[in-house]
Enzyme design. Structure first.
Site, short mmCIF file in Angstrom:
data_model
loop_
_atom_site.label_atom_id
_atom_site.label_comp_id
_atom_site.label_asym_id
_atom_site.label_seq_id
_atom_site.Cartn_x
_atom_site.Cartn_y
_atom_site.Cartn_z
CG HIS A 79 29.94 43.88 40.58
ND1 HIS A 79 29.88 43.89 39.21
CD2 HIS A 79 29.74 45.16 40.97
CE1 HIS A 79 29.66 45.12 38.78
NE2 HIS A 79 29.57 45.92 39.82
N GLY B 179 34.56 48.59 46.43
CA GLY B 179 35.79 48.24 45.72
C GLY B 179 36.79 49.39 45.69
CE LYS C 179 36.98 50.81 37.64
NZ LYS C 179 35.55 50.99 37.69
CG ASP C 180 34.32 52.76 41.60
OD1 ASP C 180 34.20 53.50 40.62
OD2 ASP C 180 34.11 51.54 41.54
CB VAL D 25 38.72 42.01 40.46
CG1 VAL D 25 38.85 40.79 39.57
CG2 VAL D 25 38.49 41.61 41.91
CB SER E 76 34.67 48.85 34.59
OG SER E 76 33.62 49.78 34.35
P1 AMP Z 1 29.22 49.50 40.35
O1 AMP Z 1 28.25 48.40 40.01
O2 AMP Z 1 30.16 49.84 39.24
O3 AMP Z 1 28.56 50.68 41.00
O4 AMP Z 1 30.16 48.88 41.47
C1 AMP Z 1 29.64 48.32 42.65
C2 AMP Z 1 30.77 48.05 43.61
O5 AMP Z 1 31.70 47.16 43.00
C3 AMP Z 1 31.54 49.32 43.96
O6 AMP Z 1 31.91 49.26 45.34
C4 AMP Z 1 32.76 49.22 43.09
O7 AMP Z 1 33.89 49.89 43.62
C5 AMP Z 1 32.99 47.72 43.07
N1 AMP Z 1 33.79 47.35 41.90
C6 AMP Z 1 33.55 47.69 40.61
N2 AMP Z 1 34.53 47.23 39.81
C7 AMP Z 1 35.42 46.58 40.63
C8 AMP Z 1 36.65 45.90 40.42
N3 AMP Z 1 37.18 45.76 39.20
N4 AMP Z 1 37.27 45.38 41.48
C9 AMP Z 1 36.75 45.50 42.73
N5 AMP Z 1 35.59 46.13 42.99
C10 AMP Z 1 34.93 46.67 41.96
#
Ligand code: AMP
Length: 291
Positions: A38, A148, A150-151, A177, A186
């Site tokens: 994040h 990210g 990642k998704d 990351v 995650s």
């Molecule tokens: P989330 O809180 O899991 O919904 O993620 C919020 C944002 O952070 C989304 O755009 C995710 O793709 C991104 N994100 C989550 N984990 C990672 C990571 N390891 N590297 C880069 N972006 C990430």
């Protein structure tokens, strides 16, 4: 840094920034339990925009009935202090009722792209994602929104929604990351025991192994998928949900890799925790180990 709970307040603050101060707004939507993944999106937003808005909202409509909505990690106090350290200007942290008031009945569905991969394993997930992202983009009206890699499928689906529905926001996708072991960061990694966390390193190693085979000339999708599967299956704490190779832009399933970037993606349970990861093969004509 101001923490905002009401969508009206968020809308009026964002309107003032845009109209009276003419400032470029960068927006990072999250579900909180913040980690370095994040924070890299926030860093990217800081570099490109005058004002950074981060939302923290665990969105119920993107969780299936048997998924972890109730147990998803929540710690707004910790998140807010990290965000303040990162010079974030506004945190939008609404309640569920604020986003989904009584009588809420309008959803956004992106068709086609959402019925495979994560969409096939998690029916209704992307409808929840596109609906919340649509609402948040309308509330904040950012110039840029950061997602990210990642998704990966989520980023592709959101880009399609923004294009199709003419949202005036540019979507920026930042690299995944990882921890030192290669495990993609995650919020759900907090569910893992020590042994599971060690075992989960195989997800990225398996993708990297296929990536290396691709770099050495393997172009058969089935064989590349098999490299990943067989590595995952050797790890007793890991149970594969899917491994797939798809066109990185339109997500069409691939039999042979061509000169277009291909998305090698997987979902697997490590113990009871479902994790996803991916790697893009063929970006710039060669394998790309970092994304
Ligand atoms: P989330 O809180 O899991 O919904 O993620 C919020 C944002 O952070 C989304 O755009 C995710 O793709 C991104 N994100 C989550 N984990 C990672 C990571 N390891 N590297 C880069 N972006 C990430």
């Amino acid at each position: 840094m101001e923490i905002i709970n009401r969508r009206k307040r968020m809308m009026s603050v964002a309107r003032r920034l845009r109209r009276e101060e003419n400032r470029a707004i960068g927006f990072v939507p999250t579900m909180g339990a913040l980690h370095d993944g994040h924070l890299s999106l926030i860093h990217e937003a800081r570099g490109r925009c005058d004002v950074v808005v981060v939302s923290v909202f665990v969105n119920p409509t993107q969780f299936g009935p048997t998924e972890d909505f109730n147990s998803y990690p929540r710690d707004l106090t910790r998140d807010a202090s990290l965000l303040a350290e990162y010079n974030v200007d506004y945190v939008f942290a609404p309640t569920v009722e604020e986003i989904y008031p009584e009588g809420f009945s309008t959803y956004i569905s992106v068709e086609g792209l959402t019925d495979k991969l994560e969409g096939a394993s998690r029916p209704g997930h992307f409808r929840g994602v596109t609906t919340i992202v649509g609402i948040l983009l309308n509330v904040v009206r950012p110039d840029f929104a950061f997602f990210g890699q990642k998704d990966a499928q989520q980023a592709i689906v959101v880009k399609r929604m923004v294009r199709d529905l003419a949202f005036p926001t540019e979507i920026v996708v930042a690299p995944t990351v990882r921890e030192e072991t290669g495990l993609a960061m995650s919020s759900r990694n907090t569910y893992l025991t020590g042994d599971e966390r060690r075992a989960a390193g195989v997800l990225n190693r398996a993708l990297s192994q296929a990536n290396a085979a691709f770099a050495e000339g393997e172009q058969n999708a089935g064989r590349l998928i098999e490299i990943v599967r067989s590595m995952l299956e050797k790890e007793p704490l890991v149970r594969v949900d899917y491994v797939s190779l798809n066109d990185a832009e339109n997500l069409e399933a691939l039999e042979w890799l061509n000169d277009r970037p291909a998305l090698l993606s997987l979902a697997a349970f490590v113990g009871k925790t479902r994790l996803i990861d991916n790697m893009v093969l063929g970006r710039n004509g060669k394998a790309n180990p970092t994304s």
